[in-house]
Motif scaffolding. Sequence first.
Motif, PDB file in Angstrom:
ATOM      1  N   THR B 254      69.114  11.320  97.309  1.00  0.00           N
ATOM      2  CA  THR B 254      69.034  12.771  97.506  1.00  0.00           C
ATOM      3  C   THR B 254      70.172  13.466  96.761  1.00  0.00           C
ATOM      4  O   THR B 254      71.338  13.080  96.914  1.00  0.00           O
ATOM      5  N   PRO B 255      69.850  14.482  95.966  1.00  0.00           N
ATOM      6  CA  PRO B 255      70.942  15.187  95.271  1.00  0.00           C
ATOM      7  C   PRO B 255      71.865  15.891  96.253  1.00  0.00           C
ATOM      8  O   PRO B 255      71.427  16.290  97.343  1.00  0.00           O
ATOM      9  N   ARG B 256      73.135  16.001  95.876  1.00  0.00           N
ATOM     10  CA  ARG B 256      74.097  16.678  96.762  1.00  0.00           C
ATOM     11  C   ARG B 256      74.778  17.812  96.013  1.00  0.00           C
ATOM     12  O   ARG B 256      74.877  17.808  94.793  1.00  0.00           O
ATOM     13  N   VAL B 257      75.257  18.765  96.788  1.00  0.00           N
ATOM     14  CA  VAL B 257      75.941  19.903  96.194  1.00  0.00           C
ATOM     15  C   VAL B 257      77.302  20.022  96.887  1.00  0.00           C
ATOM     16  O   VAL B 257      77.423  19.679  98.065  1.00  0.00           O
ATOM     17  N   ALA B 258      78.293  20.485  96.135  1.00  0.00           N
ATOM     18  CA  ALA B 258      79.636  20.592  96.722  1.00  0.00           C
ATOM     19  C   ALA B 258      79.835  21.978  97.312  1.00  0.00           C
ATOM     20  O   ALA B 258      79.583  22.992  96.666  1.00  0.00           O
ATOM     21  N   LEU B 259      80.270  21.997  98.577  1.00  0.00           N
ATOM     22  CA  LEU B 259      80.678  23.248  99.234  1.00  0.00           C
ATOM     23  C   LEU B 259      82.130  23.040  99.644  1.00  0.00           C
ATOM     24  O   LEU B 259      82.398  22.384 100.648  1.00  0.00           O
ATOM     25  N   GLY B 260      83.070  23.560  98.875  1.00  0.00           N
ATOM     26  CA  GLY B 260      84.480  23.292  99.154  1.00  0.00           C
ATOM     27  C   GLY B 260      84.724  21.795  99.108  1.00  0.00           C
ATOM     28  O   GLY B 260      84.261  21.115  98.185  1.00  0.00           O
ATOM     29  N   PRO B 261      85.363  21.247 100.141  1.00  0.00           N
ATOM     30  CA  PRO B 261      85.630  19.807 100.130  1.00  0.00           C
ATOM     31  C   PRO B 261      84.434  18.982 100.612  1.00  0.00           C
ATOM     32  O   PRO B 261      84.525  17.769 100.739  1.00  0.00           O
ATOM     33  N   TYR B 262      83.314  19.647 100.901  1.00  0.00           N
ATOM     34  CA  TYR B 262      82.170  18.951 101.493  1.00  0.00           C
ATOM     35  C   TYR B 262      81.086  18.706 100.450  1.00  0.00           C
ATOM     36  O   TYR B 262      80.796  19.572  99.624  1.00  0.00           O
ATOM     37  N   ASP B 263      80.461  17.546 100.534  1.00  0.00           N
ATOM     38  CA  ASP B 263      79.282  17.226  99.728  1.00  0.00           C
ATOM     39  C   ASP B 263      78.096  17.198 100.671  1.00  0.00           C
ATOM     40  O   ASP B 263      78.086  16.412 101.629  1.00  0.00           O
ATOM     41  N   VAL B 264      77.113  18.035 100.396  1.00  0.00           N
ATOM     42  CA  VAL B 264      75.994  18.158 101.339  1.00  0.00           C
ATOM     43  C   VAL B 264      74.675  17.990 100.590  1.00  0.00           C
ATOM     44  O   VAL B 264      74.594  18.269  99.395  1.00  0.00           O
ATOM     45  N   PRO B 265      73.628  17.550 101.302  1.00  0.00           N
ATOM     46  CA  PRO B 265      72.347  17.324 100.618  1.00  0.00           C
ATOM     47  C   PRO B 265      71.681  18.627 100.201  1.00  0.00           C
ATOM     48  O   PRO B 265      71.847  19.658 100.853  1.00  0.00           O
ATOM     49  N   THR B 266      70.940  18.546  99.114  1.00  0.00           N
ATOM     50  CA  THR B 266      70.165  19.705  98.639  1.00  0.00           C
ATOM     51  C   THR B 266      68.845  19.202  98.062  1.00  0.00           C
ATOM     52  O   THR B 266      68.719  18.025  97.722  1.00  0.00           O
ATOM     53  N   LYS B 267      67.868  20.069  98.008  1.00  0.00           N
ATOM     54  CA  LYS B 267      66.539  19.841  97.418  1.00  0.00           C
ATOM     55  C   LYS B 267      66.099  18.373  97.432  1.00  0.00           C
ATOM     56  O   LYS B 267      66.046  17.728  96.368  1.00  0.00           O
ATOM     57  N   PRO B 268      65.763  17.852  98.584  1.00  0.00           N
ATOM     58  CA  PRO B 268      65.426  16.425  98.666  1.00  0.00           C
ATOM     59  C   PRO B 268      64.144  16.057  97.925  1.00  0.00           C
ATOM     60  O   PRO B 268      64.007  14.942  97.442  1.00  0.00           O
TER      61      PRO B 268
END
Lengths: 324, 427
Positions: B254-268
């Motif tokens: 699953t692609p991930r996107v960075a939000l500040g220090p966090y890496d979160v899933p996006t567009k699965p």
Amino acid sequence: MAPLGYIEILDAKGHVIERHGFEAWPLNIGRAYSNQIILNDPYVCPMHLAIAPDEQGRLMARDLDSINGLRDGGAQARVPTLELQSGTQFRIGRTLLRYCSIDHPLTPTALDRSEKVSRLVSPYTSIGVGLFVLAMFCLDAYLSSIERVKFVNIISDPLPMISIVLGWAGLWALASRIVVSAFHFPQHLTIAGTAIVANTSLRVLSEWLEFLFPVVPVLWSTALFGSGVILAALVYGHLGFASPLSRRSRLWAALAISIAMVGMNAINDYAARVKFSTVMDYDGILKPVDGGFVPAVSVEQFFESSEKLKTELNKLAHKAKAAP
Amino acid sequence: MKSNYYIAALTLFLTLAPARNSLPAQPARATTPEIFKQFSEHVVKVEVVETGSAAKASLGTGFFADGRGRIVTNYHVISKLIHSPERYRIEITDVAGQRDVATVLGVDVVYDLAVLRSERRPKGFLTLDSKTVEQGTRLYSLGHPRDLGLTIVEGTHNGLLKHTLYPKIHFTGSLNPGMSGGPTLIQAGRVVGINVATEGNQISFLVPAERAVALLEKTASAANPNPASFLAEVGEQILANQTRYLAGMFDVSTPRVALGPYDVPTKPTEFFQCWADAVRRKELAYASVSHGCTSDDYIFVSSEQSSGIVNFFHQLLSTDELNPLRFFMLYSSQFQAANAAVFGNEEEVTPFRCQTRNVNSDTGKLKTVLCARQYLKLPGLYDAVFKAATLGSRNAGLVSTLSLSGISFDNAQTVSRRYLENIKWHR
């Protein structure tokens, strides 16, 4: 001449209603005016009982052929005579009596704390507690705000709450004035302020506990029972200055009011839980603490324990389908 | 390309030869009035009638698909009867105004189709065409928009949608409520799609005809199924379909996107649309950056229930001004905010029940909540909401919410777990 002893008339709980000293034998008890102790009990004969020492020097109570007789120690056994020791209880008709010699042992003298208590609730203490509550409200207003706040906001936000506290203390002071002819406003203010401080401390503590141990419904239980205890203490304290009730009566009154309030809250909570809602009800309290101090379960454990959720939902579904 | 078209046309001609007799002779290039005149008698208005009041509860369109009186329409047109067969009946009305009662032979909830049967033997029927149609082909849609009478709408075939749970034809033409279940024809009179949905401004969608062919084949030997049995079948179809669209969702790729220090899933998967926004205003003592994804599509179950909706939303909160206690007031309130829109009633679903724990993940600790509720009429299906908030930082935090509708509890657990494992951060 010093009395030989005392006959006490007791109420059903064993409290002394009347106390009669006597100086000579025999001592006659009955309804007739010729008795030394005259009882106003329709079940007692005019000449019911005589008390005098026998040949061996024992003090004996003797039934004078009465209709309802002499009964031992408040018990049921009817006896013609009864040896009296200091503290012996006996019943004639429906009257409970106790014999006490002049050297009957006494309970230790109680310490009068009223002076100490009144120091605790002096006007200075009230001012101190009032200022502390004001400071606490201001701090709460500051910490609860997520926007930039000005000093005037911090001071003005708690004013409605302060007014309520003053009004509450004022109402109790008015009640005190009517019932015991003294306002006691500072005392009532101290009690109300102390209850608010206790309640706020309890809320903060339970929020932290709920955050650290979410599996235990701390917030719910402290809101229900902790607040109940604080309410009971509040009512008990107010009644101490607003009524002539004994400690025991105040305690019962405070407990009764508190239990009634807690009961109503619990019923409300239950009704709200039973009622259908599409709102997700969960406590998501977060606190600024290093992760290392937070007790946590593993990801596996979290999802394993969520099976209980499934079981609970199955039960709910079953119940909903069974409902008419 | 042109020669391929002729070969395909010839093949289609041969394939449909047995059915050709049922169709009137086609003019070489029929005009819209001619198409309407030729085919309107095969189209019916479908009404679900409340038996107590004899008034219609829902309205749609259908069309005769064979000479035995079988009618194709949408599942969502007749879903009220599927959910409460004791309270409703289906009535059809042809263009001449003749009314008949119809029964349900089969449903395909995933592709939003239903096959009905009326006792009437139709004068003719429409032929379904499974062949791929070229983009730009002129199409003619028939239906009863808002019960205003049978209407013909011209439009264009714009290929299959790419981001959907199941294939749908993009029809550029104005479909309106009441036209659902109606046929959309090519000029030659063959049905290429069944009207199913619209987003307004001439953006409309059709179920490809091949799905209706499959359902007609499946119900070819159906006698008189018990209407009460369809609900269980609907549940089974939804559960079976999940295996397809949830497979691999939030897995390691699953692609991930960075939000500040966090890496979160996006567009699965392709059928998600994602958006992002940031709030940094002078009057605010904090900043908020959000990123959310929504599945483009859903499966209609009933007017109050849908399946296949997967939404997730990340919100990064940070501050340079608020002290930790004040920041966490904000952070808690965002975590407790019910930013997952849910609806439903007592007859359809149980109330939510939630589990809250502090969880130790690979990269740190989080407060997590799993809430779920069960569908009452579709056993085995649940709505679930999973929320997580990262712990440990004093001036920043991430709140992440995943909403899943109409899925099995096991799938809710599996997908939530994969989702949680995709939230990572560095300190």
